[in-house]
Design an enzyme around this catalytic site. Structure first.
Site, PDB file in Angstrom:
ATOM      1  CG  ASN A   1     -23.311 -24.043  17.345  1.00  0.00           C
ATOM      2  OD1 ASN A   1     -24.434 -23.686  17.003  1.00  0.00           O
ATOM      3  ND2 ASN A   1     -22.365 -24.371  16.473  1.00  0.00           N
TER       4      ASN A   1
ATOM      5  CG  HIS B   1     -16.528 -20.542  18.743  1.00  0.00           C
ATOM      6  ND1 HIS B   1     -16.334 -21.409  19.799  1.00  0.00           N
ATOM      7  CD2 HIS B   1     -17.221 -21.243  17.810  1.00  0.00           C
ATOM      8  CE1 HIS B   1     -16.873 -22.581  19.508  1.00  0.00           C
ATOM      9  NE2 HIS B   1     -17.436 -22.512  18.313  1.00  0.00           N
TER      10      HIS B   1
HETATM   11  P1  AMP Z   1     -18.510 -25.367  17.369  1.00  0.00           P
HETATM   12  O1  AMP Z   1     -18.743 -26.761  16.836  1.00  0.00           O
HETATM   13  O2  AMP Z   1     -19.683 -24.448  17.284  1.00  0.00           O
HETATM   14  O3  AMP Z   1     -17.894 -25.427  18.754  1.00  0.00           O
HETATM   15  O4  AMP Z   1     -17.429 -24.729  16.405  1.00  0.00           O
HETATM   16  C1  AMP Z   1     -16.086 -25.072  16.457  1.00  0.00           C
HETATM   17  C2  AMP Z   1     -15.511 -24.784  15.104  1.00  0.00           C
HETATM   18  O5  AMP Z   1     -14.100 -24.760  15.233  1.00  0.00           O
HETATM   19  C3  AMP Z   1     -15.836 -25.833  14.032  1.00  0.00           C
HETATM   20  O6  AMP Z   1     -16.551 -25.206  12.972  1.00  0.00           O
HETATM   21  C4  AMP Z   1     -14.470 -26.339  13.594  1.00  0.00           C
HETATM   22  O7  AMP Z   1     -14.404 -26.588  12.219  1.00  0.00           O
HETATM   23  C5  AMP Z   1     -13.554 -25.208  14.015  1.00  0.00           C
HETATM   24  N1  AMP Z   1     -12.170 -25.557  14.303  1.00  0.00           N
HETATM   25  C6  AMP Z   1     -11.728 -26.553  15.111  1.00  0.00           C
HETATM   26  N2  AMP Z   1     -10.390 -26.546  15.139  1.00  0.00           N
HETATM   27  C7  AMP Z   1      -9.978 -25.521  14.362  1.00  0.00           C
HETATM   28  C8  AMP Z   1      -8.710 -24.992  14.006  1.00  0.00           C
HETATM   29  N3  AMP Z   1      -7.566 -25.513  14.472  1.00  0.00           N
HETATM   30  N4  AMP Z   1      -8.652 -23.924  13.171  1.00  0.00           N
HETATM   31  C9  AMP Z   1      -9.805 -23.380  12.699  1.00  0.00           C
HETATM   32  N5  AMP Z   1     -11.035 -23.830  13.004  1.00  0.00           N
HETATM   33  C10 AMP Z   1     -11.115 -24.884  13.824  1.00  0.00           C
END
Ligand code: AMP
Length: 114
Positions: free
Chosen positions: A87, A100
């Site tokens: 995204n 990511h």
């Molecule tokens: P995006 O919304 O594409 O930026 O994805 C960010 C992702 O990071 C989301 O799916 C969240 O659930 C995940 N996320 C945020 N904080 C953490 C964390 N501490 N450990 C694992 N996943 C996380």
């Protein structure tokens, strides 16, 4: 970046469920999984969005893809399939500003995405 949660995870300062690590890339399970397998693949080096990637970032982006495929194999997804998603900015749903790949699999994924 000192205030980036994914930089802190990559540095081992915040706990995560790691499934892959090498010199350039780490992968860990998403804290809010959207599929039976939901793994995030990140570079150790901070890049905020895909728009901030440069031509020099190309090999690193390739390493992320390779790591994602390696994790997909380990998760048993090589036969049934999987999806990789990045995204970029708010309208696409980016909430963490450290690039990511989302590796999603283990169920049938609809298309187009919501
Ligand atoms: P995006 O919304 O594409 O930026 O994805 C960010 C992702 O990071 C989301 O799916 C969240 O659930 C995940 N996320 C945020 N904080 C953490 C964390 N501490 N450990 C694992 N996943 C996380």
């Amino acid at each position: 970046m000192s205030d980036c949660i994914f930089c802190k995870i990559a540095a081992g300062e915040i706990a995560a469920d790691f499934v892959y690590q090498d010199d350039d890339v780490v992968a860990f399970r998403d804290i809010t999984p959207q599929a039976p397998t939901h793994v995030l693949i990140i570079p150790r080096r901070h890049i905020s969005t895909l728009l901030d990637a440069t031509p020099e970032s190309g090999p690193l982006l390739g390493r992320m893809q390779q790591a994602a495929v390696e994790v997909a194999r380990r998760e048993g997804l090589a036969e049934r399939g999987f999806r990789l998603v990045t995204n970029c900015l708010e309208e696409a749903g980016q909430s963490v500003f450290h690039i990511h790949l989302h590796l999603l699999g283990g169920r049938r994924l609809s298309w187009p995405p919501g």
